[in-house]
Motif scaffolding. Structure first.
Motif, PDB file in Angstrom:
ATOM      1  N   ARG A   1     -22.789  83.561   2.746  1.00 45.53           N
ATOM      2  CA  ARG A   1     -23.108  84.865   2.137  1.00 45.53           C
ATOM      3  C   ARG A   1     -22.132  85.936   2.585  1.00 45.53           C
ATOM      4  O   ARG A   1     -21.657  86.737   1.774  1.00 45.53           O
TER       5      ARG A   1
ATOM      6  N   TRP B   1     -26.192  85.778  -5.581  1.00 47.80           N
ATOM      7  CA  TRP B   1     -27.591  85.764  -6.040  1.00 47.80           C
ATOM      8  C   TRP B   1     -28.154  84.347  -5.920  1.00 47.80           C
ATOM      9  O   TRP B   1     -29.258  84.119  -5.420  1.00 47.80           O
TER      10      TRP B   1
ATOM     11  N   MET C   1     -28.838  83.661  -2.343  1.00 49.08           N
ATOM     12  CA  MET C   1     -29.835  84.468  -1.651  1.00 49.08           C
ATOM     13  C   MET C   1     -31.236  84.278  -2.232  1.00 49.08           C
ATOM     14  O   MET C   1     -32.219  84.408  -1.521  1.00 49.08           O
ATOM     15  N   GLU C   2     -31.329  84.002  -3.501  1.00 50.22           N
ATOM     16  CA  GLU C   2     -32.635  83.811  -4.135  1.00 50.22           C
ATOM     17  C   GLU C   2     -33.023  82.342  -4.001  1.00 50.22           C
ATOM     18  O   GLU C   2     -32.338  81.479  -4.566  1.00 50.22           O
ATOM     19  N   ARG C   3     -34.099  82.093  -3.292  1.00 45.13           N
ATOM     20  CA  ARG C   3     -34.435  80.709  -2.971  1.00 45.13           C
ATOM     21  C   ARG C   3     -34.626  79.846  -4.220  1.00 45.13           C
ATOM     22  O   ARG C   3     -34.231  78.699  -4.273  1.00 45.13           O
ATOM     23  N   ARG C   4     -35.234  80.434  -5.257  1.00 50.50           N
ATOM     24  CA  ARG C   4     -35.488  79.645  -6.461  1.00 50.50           C
ATOM     25  C   ARG C   4     -34.200  79.232  -7.156  1.00 50.50           C
ATOM     26  O   ARG C   4     -34.170  78.321  -7.963  1.00 50.50           O
ATOM     27  N   MET C   5     -33.129  80.004  -6.864  1.00 45.16           N
ATOM     28  CA  MET C   5     -31.858  79.739  -7.551  1.00 45.16           C
ATOM     29  C   MET C   5     -30.938  78.856  -6.719  1.00 45.16           C
ATOM     30  O   MET C   5     -29.863  78.488  -7.172  1.00 45.16           O
ATOM     31  N   ASN C   6     -31.338  78.546  -5.496  1.00 51.02           N
ATOM     32  CA  ASN C   6     -30.470  77.796  -4.588  1.00 51.02           C
ATOM     33  C   ASN C   6     -29.861  76.546  -5.210  1.00 51.02           C
ATOM     34  O   ASN C   6     -28.719  76.191  -4.951  1.00 51.02           O
TER      35      ASN C   6
ATOM     36  N   SER D   1     -26.503  76.890  -6.791  1.00 46.20           N
ATOM     37  CA  SER D   1     -25.404  77.521  -6.058  1.00 46.20           C
ATOM     38  C   SER D   1     -24.163  76.637  -6.031  1.00 46.20           C
ATOM     39  O   SER D   1     -23.047  77.127  -6.012  1.00 46.20           O
TER      40      SER D   1
END
Lengths: 256, 376, 106
Positions: free
Chosen positions: B91, B150, B153-158, B161
Motif C-alpha cells: 500500500r 482500493w 485496501m477493501e477486503r471484499r476486493m482483495n 488485486s
C-alpha cells in the motif's frame, strides 16, 4: 452591404497594389517570373502550392544582415520591438539569423541566412501535444499561438534551432504578427503577404536581399514547374540542410 | 492457516508529524511563490534560453515521474510475482507512486509557458506526439494505481488485486518507455537519438523509485516506532544494488554504441572529456557518487548490513539520479546541433560556446521553485 | 478516523459560514471596478461601427473570435472584414493612454 464590399475591395486592391509597385521598383524581373495561380483571399489554401525559397550562399554577402533587419521590421521582433528588453540575447526572439561558416579543411568562409526550413515532414509538428505547431496545406509551418501551451517540445525537436520562446511580456505587436509571452514562434514565410497576394508576394527577407542587389533569396511555388525557383532547382539543383533526416525542406540552399 | 494482517493508521498528532507537515508545506509555499514570480515576469527570470529550453524544472519533473513508476516496485513484486513477504508494504508503495507522479506533473505543468491553458492540453490532441500519449499514460497511471490501492485496501476486493496489479505493472512499463521516448525520438539531437533511452529509463525508474521507497520506509517505521525486519531491508537493498548495476550497464552500453559510430564522436567527446560541468557531473556525480559508491556500500560485507549505510546509499542513488537527469537533459541540449558537418561557425552571434555556462548556476530562482517534494 | 467523522459532520456548517462571508463580495461585485474599455476612435465604415451590425456582433462575437480565427490561422482564409487588424483598429485605438488592456497593473 454591397457598398461595403466595394469599399473593402478597393482597400485590398490598394494594399496589394502598393506592395507590387514597391516590389517592381526595387526588383524588376523577380516578380514577373512568378506565375503561380492567385488565390482569392476568402478561399482556403490548398496543396496545389508549396511555398519555398532557394538561398544561394555564394551570393549572400558576408556581414550583410538586410534580411534579418527586414524580418524584424516586418514582423515586429528584435530591434523593431523595444519592449522585449529584459531577455538576454540568447533569450530574445530570433526568427531568422545570419550564420557565417568556415570550412575546417579549406578555410573557405561563407555566410547564409537560417530560419524555419518549412519541412514537408516537420518534427516540430510531430511532437506538438496540442497541434499548435502545424503545417498548412501550402507547406508553410506555423505556430497557432491560441493553442500553444509553451511546452517547448517543438524547440527540442527542431533540427535547425529555428524557434524562439517569448520570455517576457510584450507590447505594441503588429496586427499581422501577433506575439505573446509564453508561446513559441518562428519564421512564417511572411504568410500574411502570401495570403494577401499569393501571385506576387515575396517575404520581407527576400525583398530586402533583392533591393540590396544580392538576389540571394528566390521565393516561389515549388509545385509550379514554371516558377523561377522550380526552374532554378530543376536546372542547377539545390541542397537541404540535414538532408539525411529526410524532412524535405521547403528552403533549399546552394553552395553549402 | 491464513495469515492475518493488521494495519493501523499513523495517529498523526505528534509534534514531529505537524513539524514535518509544516516543513513540506513551507517548501510547497516557496515553490508556488517562485512559480507566481516566474509566470508573472516571464521565463527570462529562470535563465533558460532558446538553446536550453528545458532546465532544472524538467530535471526534477522527469526524475519524479520516472521514480513514481519505480516506487510501485514493491507492490508489483507482492501482487504480480506473488511474494507475500512484501504484501504489508504494497500500500505504501502504491501511495508513494501516486504522490511522486503528482509532484512531477505539478512541476511540469507549472513550468509551461501558458499553464493557464492546461484545459487546451486536455481538449486538443495531436496523437502523433509522444507528449500527448504521455498525458494519457500519466493520468491513466494515477487512475490505475488508485484502483489498485482500493483493491488492496477493501477486503471484499482483495481477490482482484492481482489482476489490477498486473495491469498497473504493464502500464508503468509503458509509462517509463513513453518518458524515455520523449528524448529517444528526437532524431535531430545527437545526444538523444537512441532507442536505448526507453529501456534505460525503465531501469532508472526501478533504481530511483526503490531508493526513495527505502528511505520513506525506514524513516516512517523509525518515526512511528514500528519494527522493520532486517530480512526485509536486506532483500530490498540487494534489489537496489541490482538495479543500480543495471543502470550502470545501460549507461555503458549507450556510450559504447555512440563511440562505435564516428558520427557521434563529437557528442561523446563532449560528455566524456570536454563538456566542462557536464563532464564533471557525469564522472563524479553520476558514475562515482551515483553508481560506484552506492554499489560499494550496498555489497560491502559489513557496511551493507548497517541501515545508516543503506540509507546513505539510497540518498546517493537519488542524488546520482538527479545528476544523471541533468546530464541527459541539459547536457544534451547544450551540445550544439550539427547543421553543417565539417564547418565551424565563424561568428559567435547567437551561437555562443556553451561550455562552463551552467544554467544551474544562473537560475537559483527555478532551483528554489522546482525542487519541491511530492505533496504526500 | 474520528477526525474524518468530525470533518464530515461539520462540513455543511463550514460551507454555510463561507457562503455568508462571501455574500457581501457577491453583492458589491467584489469591489472590482468595471474594466474601462476605451472608446473606438476609428469605425469600420461610415455606416457601421463594427465589421458587422451591432446585433450580429453581439450574437456571433464568439463565432468570429474562435472559428474565424481558426479559419484564418490554419486555412489561410483572410477576409479584410474579419481580419484581426479590424478588431484592433476598433478595440485598441491608437493614441490612447492605456496601451495594454490585459496587463494593466494596480
Amino acid at each position: 452591404m454591397s457598398e461595403k464590399q466595394d469599399n473593402q475591395l478597393s482597400r485590398r486592391e490598394f494594399l496589394s497594389g502598393s506592395t507590387v509597385a514597391a516590389g517592381l521598383a526595387v526588383a524588376p524581373g523577380v516578380f514577373l517570373t512568378l506565375t503561380a495561380q492567385a488565390k482569392p483571399a476568402d478561399q482556403a489554401v490548398s496543396s496545389d502550392n508549396r511555398w519555398g525559397m532557394l538561398i544561394d550562399s555564394n551570393k549572400c554577402a558576408n556581414g550583410c544582415t538586410s534580411c534579418v533587419s527586414a524580418c524584424e521590421q516586418e514582423n515586429g521582433w528584435g530591434s523593431a520591438n523595444p519592449t522585449e528588453n529584459k531577455s538576454s540575447p540568447e533569450q530574445k526572439a530570433q526568427w531568422i539569423r545570419k550564420v557565417t561558416l568556415r570550412d575546417k579543411e579549406t578555410g573557405h568562409v561563407q555566410s547564409l541566412p537560417l530560419m524555419c526550413q518549412h519541412c514537408e515532414h516537420p518534427p516540430c509538428v510531430d511532437v506538438c501535444p496540442t497541434g499548435a505547431s502545424f503545417k498548412r496545406a501550402d507547406g508553410i509551418v506555423l505556430v497557432d499561438k491560441h493553442i500553444c501551451i509553451g511546452c517547448r517540445y517543438c524547440m527540442m525537436a527542431c533540427p535547425y534551432k529555428a524557434r524562439s520562446f517569448i520570455h517576457e511580456d510584450l507590447q505594441d505587436q503588429l496586427p499581422h504578427a501577433p506575439r505573446g509571452k509564453g508561446t513559441v514562434e518562428s519564421c512564417t514565410l511572411c504568410v500574411h503577404r502570401v495570403d494577401r497576394d499569393s501571385d506576387k508576394a515575396v517575404p520581407a527577407c527576400a525583398e530586402a536581399c533583392n533591393s540590396e542587389g544580392h538576389k540571394a533569396m528566390v521565393f516561389g511555388d515549388l509545385k509550379d514547374p514554371d516558377s523561377e525557383i522550380s526552374r532554378e532547382l530543376k536546372n542547377y539543383g539545390g541542397e537541404q540542410i540535414r538532408a539525411d533526416l529526410g524532412l524535405n525542406t521547403g528552403i533549399r540552399y546552394r553552395g553549402i | 492457516m491464513k495469515p492475518v494482517m493488521h494495519y493501523s493508521e499513523i495517529e498523526g498528532r505528534s509534534t514531529g508529524y505537524y513539524g514535518l507537515l509544516a516543513f513540506l508545506g513551507a517548501i510547497i509555499a516557496i515553490a508556488l511563490a517562485a512559480t507566481y514570480h516566474m509566470e508573472h515576469s516571464g521565463h527570462w527570470v529562470t535563465g533558460m534560453n532558446n538553446q536550453v529550453v528545458w532546465g532544472i524544472p524538467h530535471v526534477f519533473a522527469v526524475f519524479l515521474i520516472v521514480a513514481a513508476s519505480g516506487a510501485l516496485n514493491v507492490a508489483s513484486i507482492s501482487s504480480v510475482f506473488g511474494k507475500t513477504a512484501y504484501k504489508p508494504l504494497a500500500r505504501l508503495s502504491g501511495l508513494l507512486a501516486i504522490a511522486l507522479l503528482v509532484g512531477g506533473l505539478a512541476v511540469l505543468v507549472l513550468d509551461l509557458g501558458r499553464p493557464d491553458r492546461l484545459i487546451v492540453a486536455m481538449t486538443y490532441y495531436n496523437f502523433k506526439s509522444i507528449f500527448a500519449w504521455n498525458i494519457f499514460l500519466y493520468t491513466g497511471f494515477m487512475v490505475i494505481v488508485a484502483v489498485y490501492l482500493w483493491m488492496m485496501m477493501e477486503r471484499r476486493m482483495n481477490q482482484y488485486s492481482k489482476q489490477v496489479g498486473m495491469v498497473a505493472f504493464i502500464w508503468r512499463l509503458a509509462l517509463t518507455t513513453g518518458t524515455g521516448s520523449i528524448f529517444g525520438f528526437l532524431v535531430a539531437r545527437q545526444a538523444y537519438d537512441s532507442a536505448l533511452l526507453a529501456p534505460m529509463f525503465i531501469v532508472m525508474s526501478f533504481s530511483f523509485g526503490l531508493a526513495i521507497f527505502l528511505l520513506v520506509l525506514m524513516a516512517s517505521y523509525r518515526w512511528t516506532e514500528r519494527p522493520l525486519g532486517d530480512a526485509m531491508v536486506q532483500r530490498l537493498k540487494n534489489l537496489l544494488g541490482v538495479f543500480v548495476a543495471g543502470v550502470l550497464y545501460f549507461v555503458i552500453v549507450y556510450h559504447l554504441t555512440n563511440l562505435y559510430s564516428t558520427r557521434l564522436h563529437g557528442v561523446e567527446r563532449f560528455f566524456l572529456l570536454e563538456g566542462g560541468i557536464y563532464t564533471q557531473l557525469f564522472w563524479f556525480g553520476q558514475i562515482l557518487i551515483g553508481s560506484l559508491v552506492p554499489l560499494f556500500l550496498l555489497y560491502h560485507p559489513s557496511l551493507g548490513k548497517s541501515r545508516t549505510m543503506i540509507g546513505l546509499a539510497s540518498v546517493l542513488v537519488i542524488l546520482g539520479g538527479l545528476v544523471q537527469m541533468y546530464v541527459i537533459l541539459i547536457g544534451g541540449q547544450a551540445y550544439p546541433l550539427v547543421l553543417f558537418p565539417g564547418k565551424v561557425p565563424a561568428n559567435i552571434s547567437y551561437r555562443r560556446p556553451v561550455r562552463g555556462q551552467s544554467p544551474l548556476l544562473r537560475c537559483p530562482n527555478s532551483l528554489a521553485g522546482r525542487s519541491e517534494p511530492p505533496p504526500s | 478516523m474520528t477526525r474524518l467523522y468530525w470533518f464530515a459532520r461539520n462540513l455543511p456548517a463550514g460551507i454555510l459560514i463561507l457562503v455568508t462571508l462571501a455574500l457581501p463580495l457577491v453583492v458589491q461585485g467584489g469591489g472590482v471596478p468595471m474594466p474601462e474599455v476605451p472608446k473606438a476612435q476609428r469605425h469600420y465604415s461610415a455606416d457601421s461601427e463594427c465589421v458587422a451590425p451591432v446585433a450580429e456582433m453581439r450574437k456571433n462575437h464568439m463565432e468570429y473570435i474562435l472559428h474565424q480565427r481558426d479559419e484564418t490561422m490554419h486555412r489561410g482564409i483572410r477576409t479584410p472584414q474579419f481580419a484581426l487588424e479590424e478588431c484592433i483598429n476598433c478595440h485598441v485605438p491608437e493614441n490612447t493612454e492605456v496601451r495594454n488592456q490585459g496587463g494593466k497593473e494596480e
